[in-house]
Structures are given as structure tokens and as C-alpha cells.
Design an enzyme around this catalytic site. Sequence first.
Site, PDB file in Angstrom:
ATOM      1  CG  PHE A  22      39.615  15.548  -0.032  1.00 48.90           C
ATOM      2  CD1 PHE A  22      39.971  16.252  -1.160  1.00 48.90           C
ATOM      3  CD2 PHE A  22      40.571  15.355   0.954  1.00 48.90           C
ATOM      4  CE1 PHE A  22      41.246  16.763  -1.318  1.00 48.90           C
ATOM      5  CE2 PHE A  22      41.849  15.868   0.808  1.00 48.90           C
ATOM      6  CZ  PHE A  22      42.185  16.569  -0.329  1.00 48.90           C
ATOM      7  CB  SER A  23      34.462  12.428  -1.479  1.00 50.87           C
ATOM      8  OG  SER A  23      34.901  12.775  -2.770  1.00 50.87           O
ATOM      9  CB  CYS A  24      33.829  13.560   4.223  1.00 48.69           C
ATOM     10  SG  CYS A  24      34.679  12.012   4.602  1.00 48.69           S
TER      11      CYS A  24
ATOM     12  CE  LYS B 182      31.424  12.911  -4.623  1.00 48.61           C
ATOM     13  NZ  LYS B 182      32.831  13.255  -4.315  1.00 48.61           N
TER      14      LYS B 182
ATOM     15  CE1 TYR C 101      32.178   9.076  -4.960  1.00 54.97           C
ATOM     16  CE2 TYR C 101      34.436   9.461  -5.695  1.00 54.97           C
ATOM     17  CZ  TYR C 101      33.407   9.686  -4.794  1.00 54.97           C
ATOM     18  OH  TYR C 101      33.615  10.533  -3.739  1.00 54.97           O
TER      19      TYR C 101
END
Length: 377
Positions: A63-65, A67, A155
Amino acid sequence: MVRLDDSDRERIAALFDRHLEVGLHHGAQLAVYVDGERVLDLAGGLEGPDGDRETPETRHVLFSCTKPYAAVTLHTLVDEGELDYDDRVVDHWPEFADEGTEKAEITVRQVLSHTAGLNQGEIDDRPDLWGDWEAAVAQIEAMEPNFPPGETPAYHALTFGWLVGELVRRVSGTPIEEAAAERVFEPLGMDDTGIGLREDEDDDVATLVGFDAFDRCRDPGEGLGDNAEVAAPFNAEEIHRAVIPAASGIGTAGDMARFYACLANGGELEGTRLLSAETVERLTALEAETDADGTLGREGRFALGFWKGGTTVAPYGTLSPERAFGHAGLGSSVGWADPEENIAFSYVTNGVRDGSYEHVARVNALADAVRLAVLSD
């Protein structure tokens, strides 16, 4: 100097196992580096409700890890002088906006710090387009800011990835998934990590489960929506293979901890320098903070592609120091670095839980155990 002894490891492993025993998730990994040395690499449980045993090599949706992986790829180009944080996006990507418009003034710094105002749009609700890079980029080009650029931290849950990824492609001439591999994953030996699966890779990704929220301990006004509903598309092979630089990272806690160990150590690990120490200082400095994020509705402190510690919702320990930086991914994963203590931490699970309470509580319990053990020696 030993900063994590055998008894420390046993206590942390017992807590890790306890989370599995009580059913917080089906499977998990925990990896920790201290002073550039790997001191923990745990795996337990199952790859899914009816899956095989979890191993340190089991790959998960991050997921957003994802980014920070995309962001650091862009930071390497800054290090090389190919662009600067205060450049306008449109100067590298002319189709991004029409000259003379508010959107044309958006800078690279604003994109990386979630202050560009392009936090949400039609693309967020179009998983059918997420695997089509050109279609996704066209959606970004057609968007208008929801907030005046530079004014409101909000965000960018999915749009961040296409913004950063297309900037990398425009500046380097290389697609983000290839650039990240060449500039970040391969140099650091992150052999089990990528942005999306490649054609020659099997879809052996752990199965995600969106657990029901624990109603006595949650804030329905925060977050991105129902856990199960948000997680569901990410079990599809087409999403595993899609290049979504904000969400479709596939990897392990061990690889993520290596990444943060490099950043905690000023951009160098085991003789490999990823970034200059000066660029690491710039990318981890506080850029924006808010008591009510324009997307998530909770407090936040943003660096350039990372979340800073020092808030009640930062998943870096109960009393996360302001100097800590990292990122979490949809109630299932987190990675962070503490540069002062040279600690790098990554916890990855296949169970999606409510962000501010259930997820943060479980990751903070482990972060606290690690920090207490390291700092007590």
C-alpha cells in the site's frame, strides 16, 4: 556494543507471536536494523486465511509504504542535479497544466509534501484505470486543485504516485518501476521488492483481509473508508501487476527495513551510498503540518515523501520522536527510521485494520518494545 540481546529478541518475538495468536492478522513479518546491522527478521502465521506458512520471503502488498520508494527515486535525480524541489512541475511535464493557471504554479516540493492540492479526483474511484499508465496520467493532467497549491496539507493517497512517477519518467526517461529498481532496490539488495509485479514473476502475493473495525475504539470520520472495501481490489492479480507508485509496492519487511537502515545512516548502507547526507537531511525535514489533514481528517506532519513522527497518530511508537520519519500503508504495514538512534523498523501484515486506533495500536506496541530494548542497552 550490543544494543539488542537474546532476551530482548525473545520478548519482542513473544509480542509478535501474541498478535498472531489473538487474530489481529493471519500472517506478519517484522524486521529491525540497528547501527546498520539486521538484528531482527521474524515471520509467522499464514500467507492468507487458508494459505501457506509465512516466511521472511513472503511478498505482501505494501500500500502506501510504496510512496517513499517512489519519492527516493525522485530524490536521487535531485542529488544528480536533474531537477530541484522548487521547480514547477510543468517545467518538466508541460502537459501537466496550462501556463498562467493556479495549477501551473505547483512545485515538486508541494507534490512531495502533499500540499499540491491534487489530493483526490476521479482516478481514485477508477481501479479499472490504475493499470493503464497513460490513462492515469491523463486523469492527473485533467485535474484541477481541490485546495490552493501550497496552502493545505491533504494526503494524496493515490495521486501522489502518478505525480511522482511521471516526474521521474519525464526527467530520467525511464518508467518509475524500472527507475526504482535501478536506483533503489538493486543497489540496496532489495531483491523481493518492486512497484508492481513484472511479467516474469508469479503472483505469489499474500492475501489481504480487511478485518471488521472494533467499534468501541475507532473514529468513523477518519481514514479512507471501509477496510474490506478499500483492500478488496488489491487482491486482484491485475492490481498486483499494475504500476501504482503510491500503493502497488510488492515486497517484504526485510527489504523495507534495509531501505530505512540506509536512510537512518545518512543515505549509506554496507558501502552502498544511495543519497548524499545533505539530500537525506533535506528530504526528512518538516515541510508541512496540520491538525486536520484535508483528506484523512487527522493530524499530520509531512516531509518530502515521508510522514514525520511527533503526532498522536504517527505509527512509530507511543511517544514517537519528531525526528522519526517513515510511512504506513492502509492499516497493514509500516516502516520508519530514527536517525539519531540509527534504528530502522518494518512491520508488514496481511490484515487491514482501522488506521488511527487498531493498526497504530498494534504497530506501536512493537515499535515501543524495540525502542525500549535498544535504548536500555
